[in-house]
Enzyme design. Structure first.
Site, PDB file in Angstrom:
ATOM      1  N   CYS A 451       0.198  -1.110  -0.177  1.00 33.16           N
ATOM      2  CA  CYS A 451       0.120   0.021   0.088  1.00 33.16           C
ATOM      3  C   CYS A 451       0.498   1.378   0.048  1.00 33.16           C
ATOM      4  O   CYS A 451       0.483   1.883  -0.824  1.00 33.16           O
ATOM      5  CB  CYS A 451      -1.198   0.102   0.925  1.00 33.16           C
ATOM      6  SG  CYS A 451      -0.562  -0.564   2.753  1.00 33.16           S
ATOM      7  N   ARG A 480       6.998 -10.845   5.386  1.00 31.41           N
ATOM      8  CA  ARG A 480       6.684 -10.629   7.231  1.00 31.41           C
ATOM      9  C   ARG A 480       7.541 -11.891   7.943  1.00 31.41           C
ATOM     10  O   ARG A 480       7.817 -12.597   7.602  1.00 31.41           O
ATOM     11  CB  ARG A 480       5.539 -10.898   7.179  1.00 31.41           C
ATOM     12  CG  ARG A 480       4.366  -9.643   6.229  1.00 31.41           C
ATOM     13  CD  ARG A 480       2.770 -10.189   6.445  1.00 31.41           C
ATOM     14  NE  ARG A 480       2.700  -8.980   5.804  1.00 31.41           N
ATOM     15  CZ  ARG A 480       0.901  -8.816   5.445  1.00 31.41           C
ATOM     16  NH1 ARG A 480       0.387 -10.198   6.039  1.00 31.41           N
ATOM     17  NH2 ARG A 480       0.163  -8.163   4.279  1.00 31.41           N
ATOM     18  N   GLN A 498       0.892 -11.901  -2.998  1.00 35.27           N
ATOM     19  CA  GLN A 498      -0.715 -12.309  -3.179  1.00 35.27           C
ATOM     20  C   GLN A 498      -0.504 -11.569  -4.122  1.00 35.27           C
ATOM     21  O   GLN A 498      -0.414 -10.122  -4.812  1.00 35.27           O
ATOM     22  CB  GLN A 498      -0.656 -11.633  -1.844  1.00 35.27           C
ATOM     23  CG  GLN A 498      -0.902 -10.607  -1.449  1.00 35.27           C
ATOM     24  CD  GLN A 498      -1.213  -9.784   0.531  1.00 35.27           C
ATOM     25  OE1 GLN A 498      -1.256 -10.293   0.721  1.00 35.27           O
ATOM     26  NE2 GLN A 498      -1.207  -8.517   0.418  1.00 35.27           N
ATOM     27  N   ASP A 500      -3.101  -8.671  -4.254  1.00 36.53           N
ATOM     28  CA  ASP A 500      -2.591  -7.028  -4.120  1.00 36.53           C
ATOM     29  C   ASP A 500      -3.113  -5.885  -4.615  1.00 36.53           C
ATOM     30  O   ASP A 500      -2.717  -6.247  -5.982  1.00 36.53           O
ATOM     31  CB  ASP A 500      -1.542  -6.886  -3.304  1.00 36.53           C
ATOM     32  CG  ASP A 500      -1.784  -5.719  -1.919  1.00 36.53           C
ATOM     33  OD1 ASP A 500      -2.785  -5.864  -1.673  1.00 36.53           O
ATOM     34  OD2 ASP A 500      -0.568  -5.589  -1.763  1.00 36.53           O
ATOM     35  N   HIS A 502      -5.084  -1.725  -5.413  1.00 38.66           N
ATOM     36  CA  HIS A 502      -5.586  -0.865  -3.967  1.00 38.66           C
ATOM     37  C   HIS A 502      -6.445  -0.151  -4.883  1.00 38.66           C
ATOM     38  O   HIS A 502      -6.256   0.417  -6.496  1.00 38.66           O
ATOM     39  CB  HIS A 502      -4.032   0.091  -3.532  1.00 38.66           C
ATOM     40  CG  HIS A 502      -3.421  -0.602  -2.497  1.00 38.66           C
ATOM     41  ND1 HIS A 502      -2.633  -1.662  -3.333  1.00 38.66           N
ATOM     42  CD2 HIS A 502      -3.652  -0.871  -1.316  1.00 38.66           C
ATOM     43  CE1 HIS A 502      -2.061  -2.204  -1.811  1.00 38.66           C
ATOM     44  NE2 HIS A 502      -2.726  -1.997  -0.628  1.00 38.66           N
ATOM     45  N   LYS A 585     -14.629  -2.673   7.134  1.00 39.65           N
ATOM     46  CA  LYS A 585     -13.859  -3.362   6.415  1.00 39.65           C
ATOM     47  C   LYS A 585     -14.924  -4.535   5.901  1.00 39.65           C
ATOM     48  O   LYS A 585     -15.790  -4.336   6.915  1.00 39.65           O
ATOM     49  CB  LYS A 585     -12.379  -4.022   7.045  1.00 39.65           C
ATOM     50  CG  LYS A 585     -12.438  -4.670   8.402  1.00 39.65           C
ATOM     51  CD  LYS A 585     -11.044  -5.332   8.621  1.00 39.65           C
ATOM     52  CE  LYS A 585     -11.758  -5.991   9.795  1.00 39.65           C
ATOM     53  NZ  LYS A 585     -10.063  -6.226  10.196  1.00 39.65           N
ATOM     54  N   HIS A 657      -8.225  -1.171   0.031  1.00 40.12           N
ATOM     55  CA  HIS A 657      -7.778  -2.537   0.047  1.00 40.12           C
ATOM     56  C   HIS A 657      -7.811  -3.723  -0.004  1.00 40.12           C
ATOM     57  O   HIS A 657      -9.024  -3.438   0.199  1.00 40.12           O
ATOM     58  CB  HIS A 657      -7.195  -2.281   1.434  1.00 40.12           C
ATOM     59  CG  HIS A 657      -5.937  -1.377   2.049  1.00 40.12           C
ATOM     60  ND1 HIS A 657      -4.601  -0.934   2.302  1.00 40.12           N
ATOM     61  CD2 HIS A 657      -6.276  -0.651   2.902  1.00 40.12           C
ATOM     62  CE1 HIS A 657      -4.363   0.308   2.620  1.00 40.12           C
ATOM     63  NE2 HIS A 657      -6.398   0.615   2.865  1.00 40.12           N
TER      64      HIS A 657
END
Length: 791
Positions: A451, A480, A498, A500, A502, A585, A657
């Protein structure tokens, strides 16, 4: 700040009811060893955490000595002195607390029972009940509720937000709902209470110092330090289970008490583990403790009413672990267990475990040569050629949908200056989980999420409202720093990718974008046969931004959810107060073939990051610059100039997200277990095996291979000297979707004899299909991404 989709909650992580402790399991069950901490380049903040190897100033800091001798099977003859002192203090404080409650005013309060939905999915009528503050409990109302509901109740929930002990008095006007064992929240509470019983049994058996005991995915565990470094043996399991069984018959209640920090230190001063939690993790006003039989433990709760609710209890395994997940800290003993309110459920659970073991992705991954792990890089998957085929098929699927749905794929750096992470807020909240590097006297970090990088990409030039919504997709590698004990095959890793994305949009576009994401979910999950559920988490007590913006965003999400339900998408759940601090969310949970729940997808609205990065776009409003106003000068660092305060004609975008499959590694693990290694044709790494009946047709076998390979199918041939039955059996074990058996007849007629993996009738003798027809049918099967393996 957004943390995107997690790799998974592993069994070594608590579910929020215990104090947050990270554990690195040090047993022989596939856990990865901790990597070196003394590298000149890569280091982690975990090594900077306060150690507990030196005892605090407490009366007792090592495992206590009991008054009687310890034997391997019967345990200690008498509880340690610290138990009596601790429990006496609890009783004294509880008597004082109860006396204070008695003299309080007990005004009438308005309580409404929300009894949820009936079997047909229709809401049950609400039930107002007479109640008094500090007197009436959720459990006392169950006499008014049908046994169909009350028999399965584990815990209550107040105002849709706070889990509440059934025997804890209510304090204000509220709505009360009941949580059954069949729900994930109910199971967690039930297993958390069962963990306390295990802790009580362990304390009585070993005279040990308890650390913590949370519920986990398939039960619970408790960590403990035993005197003299004694380890738990399998021969200890039966005595522990016998003690637990005795406690169930005693109908021990779970008594809750809020205790101040000074009194907590008096109560748990004998244990450096409890003292660590008290001194480092608790708020200044103190915390709650619970008493269950002879056990008094530091705990947030809530719990079941009493131990008689536990009808089946079994210890499953034991191992070693490190306190706080730090290899330089104390080594503790961990005991795992599982419990149920019905013996039949225990029987079903054991059958489930047997089936789950057969489907274990770690076993299938080795058998099918999909992937492996190596200690040279713990938590990082080595994807072999056949595993990479599955990975590439998933990415190809998503890329094809991106093109249809207006996404733009981007690539962003793997490593950023720590200044970026400080600006985004991740450094303050997430740095312990990042891999930090020292480069040219500056701190950098490998990215754990995309992000902040996407914010830089949005803000690198002027943007117009005409460009919105802007949908950025990124398959970049993420890292991570997961605790080594949390690593679990491909479901919890340190290096992953992933899907991912945005989305930068206006507030007016939120509903349409969310509806588009729901359609995306149905498309992807439908291909694999995954049903899914949606849960909306709303504004928490501590949040950023103004309430009006939050209310507007939540309203738009509810509109999208209601539209999804109206179109046949199923009911959605409301999880009040559990949103992220930066925005509401939607969590999406899928169910696999074993009816296990997995959270892969997440949709998060974010108002904070666009503000942190001063993102803006030109609106349709005409903004006139006042005469004589200075012109913004471009900064010397090459970044785009942005006004700090938005003026006319400028607005901040909303950032969405979203991930659908989440971590590819984790999703591959879920798929492996969901299909038990029997892959649908379009994603299968072994689609076709061609076997000759005799060497004389080997040339035709090779021709068949070339023809199907030309159609981009994975085709292998077996020209070995093994017998034909052995070749077929080998192909069956390797889960080829189709096995072509080719002899003189097939060569002459230019056909193939097809054996379908999932059609038993074709196993003895397959179906004779002309070669061109077989190519056409299998091309269609692949292109249509059908779930059923049939032509």
């Amino acid at each position: 700040m957004p943390l995107e989709t997690s790799n998974d909650m592993s069994e070594s992580q608590a579910n929020g009811t215990e104090l947050p402790i990270r554990s690195k399991v040090a047993d022989s069950e596939g856990s990865q060893p901790v990597g070196p901490k003394d590298s000149q380049k890569v280091q982690t903040n975990k090594s900077q955490r306060k150690k507990t190897s030196s005892a605090p100033e407490n009366p007792q800091t090592s495992a206590p000595k009991s008054k009687g001798p310890d034997t391997s099977n019967t345990g200690i003859s008498q509880l340690p002195d610290f138990v009596a002192g601790r429990n006496e203090l609890f009783s004294e404080l509880k008597r004082k607390h109860d006396a204070e409650i008695l003299i309080k005013d007990h005004p009438v309060i308005q309580v409404v029972l929300d009894l949820g939905f009936d079997k047909n999915g229709s809401p049950r009528p609400e039930m107002p009940v007479a109640a008094k503050a500090w007197e009436s409990t959720p459990g006392s109302f169950l006499k008014h509720v049908d046994k169909e509901i009350s028999s399965d109740v584990v815990v209550a929930k107040v105002d849709g937000k706070e889990l509440w002990d059934l025997d804890r008095p209510l304090e204000r006007d509220c709505r009360v709902s009941y949580i059954p064992f069949t729900s994930s929240e109910g199971r967690n509470v039930f297993w958390h209470s069962s963990a306390h019983v295990l802790g009580e049994a362990a304390e009585c058996h070993y005279g040990c110092l308890l650390s913590h005991g949370p519920p986990v995915e398939q039960g619970f565990f408790y960590d403990m330090a035993i005197e003299g470094g004694q380890v738990v043996k399998e021969s200890d399991w039966s005595p522990l289970e016998s003690k637990a069984s005795k406690f169930f018959k005693e109908k021990q209640s779970f008594d809750r008490l809020h205790v101040s920090i000074p009194d907590l230190k008096r109560m748990f001063g004998y244990s450096k583990y409890k003292m660590y939690y008290i001194e480092n993790l608790l708020p200044p006003e103190g915390s709650t403790v619970y008493r269950c039989g002879s056990l008094v433990d530091l705990c947030l709760g809530p719990h079941i009413q009493n131990t008689s609710k536990i009808k089946a209890f079994q210890i499953m395994k034991n191992s070693s672990c490190y306190f706080r997940g730090d290899k330089d800290d104390d080594s503790l003993q961990r005991i795992y267990g599982v419990a149920f309110p019905d013996k039949k459920q225990m029987t079903e659970h054991k059958k489930f475990l047997e089936e789950a073991a057969k489907r274990d992705h770690r076993r299938i991954g080795i058998e099918q040569e999909l992937f492996f792990f190596n200690d040279v890089s713990p938590g990082s998957t080595f994807l072999l050629p056949h595993g990479t085929r599955i990975f590439n098929a998933l990415q190809k699927l998503l890329r094809s949908e991106y093109q249809k749905r207006g996404y733009s794929e981007v690539q962003s750096p793997n490593m950023y200056d720590s200044d970026l992470w400080k600006k985004s807020g991740h450094w303050q909240h997430y740095s312990e989980d990042m891999f930090v590097l020292d480069v040219e006297k500056k701190k950098w970090a490998l990215k754990p999420m995309n992000c902040p990088g996407h914010c830089i990409m949005f803000g690198h030039r002027e943007r117009s409202y005409r460009e919105l919504p802007l949908r950025m997709a990124d398959f970049g590698v993420l890292h991570r720093n997961e605790a080594s004990g949390a690593l679990n095959g491909m479901t919890r890793v340190r290096k992953f990718q992933q899907d991912d994305t945005h989305i930068f949009c206006t507030q007016d576009q939120i509903t349409e974008e969310i509806e588009g994401l729901f359609d995306f979910l149905k498309c992807i999950y439908g291909l694999f046969g995954f049903p899914f559920r949606l849960k909306l988490s709303t504004r928490p007590d501590k949040f950023l931004g103004d309430i009006k913006t939050w209310d507007t965003a939540e309203s738009k999400l509810k509109d999208a959810l209601n539209s999804f339900t109206a179109s046949g998408g199923g009911q959605w759940e409301l999880n009040e107060g559990d949103g992220a601090f930066y925005g509401p969310k939607i969590d999406i949970t899928i169910s696999d073939a074993l009816r296990r729940d997995w959270q892969c997808a997440t949709i998060q609205l974010d108002f904070q990051l666009p503000q942190n990065f001063e993102l803006e776009y030109m609106t349709a409003e005409i903004a006139e610059k006042p005469k004589g106003a200075a012109t913004d000068e471009a900064p010397t660092d090459g970044s785009a100039a942005r006004p700090k305060v938005l003026g006319p004609g400028r607005a901040r975008p909303v950032m969405v997200h979203r991930a659908i499959v989440g971590s590819f590694e984790r999703f591959m693990a879920i798929l492996t277990e969901h299909f038990a290694g029997k892959w649908p044709f379009w994603i299968s790494p072994r689609q076709i095996l061609v076997i000759p009946v005799m060497p004389a047709v080997n040339d035709y076998v090779e021709e068949v291979q070339r023809l199907f390979k030309a159609q981009k199918m994975y085709v292998d041939i077996d020209l070995s000297g093994n017998t034909m039955p052995k070749k077929i059996r080998t192909g069956q074990l390797q889960q080829y979707n189709f096995i072509f058996v080719v002899g003189a007849q097939e060569k002459e007629s230019r056909a193939v004899n097809i054996r379908n993996r999932d059609d038993q009738e074709t196993q003895a003798k397959g179906e004779l299909v002309p070669l061109d027809e077989a190519i056409g049918k299998l091309k269609a099967l692949k292109k249509e991404r059908r779930l059923i393996n049939a032509i």
